[in-house]
Design a protein around this motif. Structure first.
Motif, PDB file in Angstrom:
ATOM      1  N   ILE A   7       0.840  -1.201   0.000  1.00 37.37           N
ATOM      2  CA  ILE A   7       0.000   0.000   0.000  1.00 37.37           C
ATOM      3  C   ILE A   7       0.873   1.248   0.000  1.00 37.37           C
ATOM      4  O   ILE A   7       0.637   2.197  -0.775  1.00 37.37           O
ATOM      5  N   ASN A  11       1.029   3.695  -3.222  1.00 33.36           N
ATOM      6  CA  ASN A  11       0.558   5.074  -3.043  1.00 33.36           C
ATOM      7  C   ASN A  11       1.592   6.085  -3.532  1.00 33.36           C
ATOM      8  O   ASN A  11       1.253   7.209  -3.899  1.00 33.36           O
ATOM      9  N   GLN A 157      -6.534  -2.664  -3.374  1.00 33.06           N
ATOM     10  CA  GLN A 157      -5.595  -1.541  -3.329  1.00 33.06           C
ATOM     11  C   GLN A 157      -5.172  -1.151  -4.740  1.00 33.06           C
ATOM     12  O   GLN A 157      -5.101   0.040  -5.074  1.00 33.06           O
ATOM     13  N   ASN A 161      -5.774   2.398  -6.477  1.00 32.90           N
ATOM     14  CA  ASN A 161      -4.575   3.114  -6.895  1.00 32.90           C
ATOM     15  C   ASN A 161      -4.601   3.426  -8.390  1.00 32.90           C
ATOM     16  O   ASN A 161      -4.267   4.537  -8.811  1.00 32.90           O
ATOM     17  N   LYS A 231      -9.136   1.149   1.524  1.00 31.73           N
ATOM     18  CA  LYS A 231      -9.245   2.532   1.084  1.00 31.73           C
ATOM     19  C   LYS A 231      -8.811   3.491   2.188  1.00 31.73           C
ATOM     20  O   LYS A 231      -8.165   4.515   1.918  1.00 31.73           O
ATOM     21  N   HIS A 234      -5.179   3.451   2.255  1.00 33.99           N
ATOM     22  CA  HIS A 234      -4.756   4.127   1.025  1.00 33.99           C
ATOM     23  C   HIS A 234      -4.790   5.638   1.200  1.00 33.99           C
ATOM     24  O   HIS A 234      -3.906   6.360   0.741  1.00 33.99           O
TER      25      HIS A 234
END
Length: 240
Positions: A7, A11, A157, A161, A231, A234
């Motif tokens: 993650i 990100n 994810q 993303n 989320k 994230h």
């Protein structure tokens, strides 16, 4: 690469191509070197068209056969994925639906093409999005049933993303405000606790927890607890 590391790294990705490379590395750790990602975003207010994308490194010969024979019309992975409530292994499809002779031939052909230990991961969006990921292994021996949970988290994810690159700056424009209690409940959801257990831990009723979970799902614009957790991580709304 653990889920939290994935993650963090995804990100920080600077492009969709980089996000895809990281995703393939993440699922590759579990033996899945073949990926099919299909996503159709729902049409929003004031928009003329939705957005659709297909990314895959499935074998070209298989993709050619698939297109020529129009197997998309009766592919059992696609058909079951539309209604499936959770990730599933392809070889478990006969327990979920009746397979026609054509469908059995199709699934046998996939194995012959080197798509072994197949897994389907549906992505059900709250606004009618139709998305899903297929994973398979060239070599097999992935112990797929035991990895469905982590694969589900990785896929969600990646999906979040990937679409964060839809518009310039869209990553920084997402604003979600959760109350302190909602963050607390979400934290325990991330630890895999049930609603009843969360209620016992924070001193409220199970129905109270369900109320906060419903609010979180609505605010985060998702339809499941695992998607909410992914989320929230994230977006940096909760700490790992």
């Amino acid at each position: 690469m653990e889920i939290l590391e994935y993650i963090e790294r995804s990100n920080a990705a600077q492009s969709r191509d980089e996000a895809l490379v990281l995703f393939r590395q993440a699922v590759g750790q579990y033996g899945f070197d073949r990926v099919m990602y299909h996503s159709t975003r729902a049409v929003g207010e004031g928009e003329d068209d939705g957005s659709s994308v297909v990314l895959t490194n499935y074998p070209n010969d298989w993709l050619g056969q698939y297109a020529t024979n129009r197997w998309d019309k009766y592919d059992p992975v696609v058909r079951y994925g539309i209604v499936a409530p959770r990730p599933f292994c392809w070889d478990a499809l006969p327990t979920h639906m009746h397979l026609t002779k054509q469908q059995r031939v199709l699934m046998g052909g996939a194995v012959d093409a080197g798509l072994n230990d197949g897994v389907g991961i549906p992505l059900h969006g709250p606004r009618g999005e139709s998305s899903g990921v297929g994973l398979a292994s060239t070599s097999g021996r992935t112990d797929a049933p035991h990895h469905l949970g982590v694969l589900n988290a990785l896929v969600h994810q990646f999906h979040l993303n990937y679409w964060s690159f839809e518009e310039p700056g869209s990553r920084d424009q997402i604003a979600v405000s959760l109350t302190a209690r909602e963050r607390e409940v979400l934290h325990w959801c991330a630890q895999g606790k049930s609603n009843w257990t969360i209620g016992e831990i924070i001193g409220i009723s199970e129905h109270g927890v369900e109320f906060h979970v419903r609010n979180m799902l609505k605010k985060l614009d998702v339809d499941s607890r695992i998607t909410a957790v992914v989320k929230a991580l994230h977006l940096g709304l909760i700490l790992p």
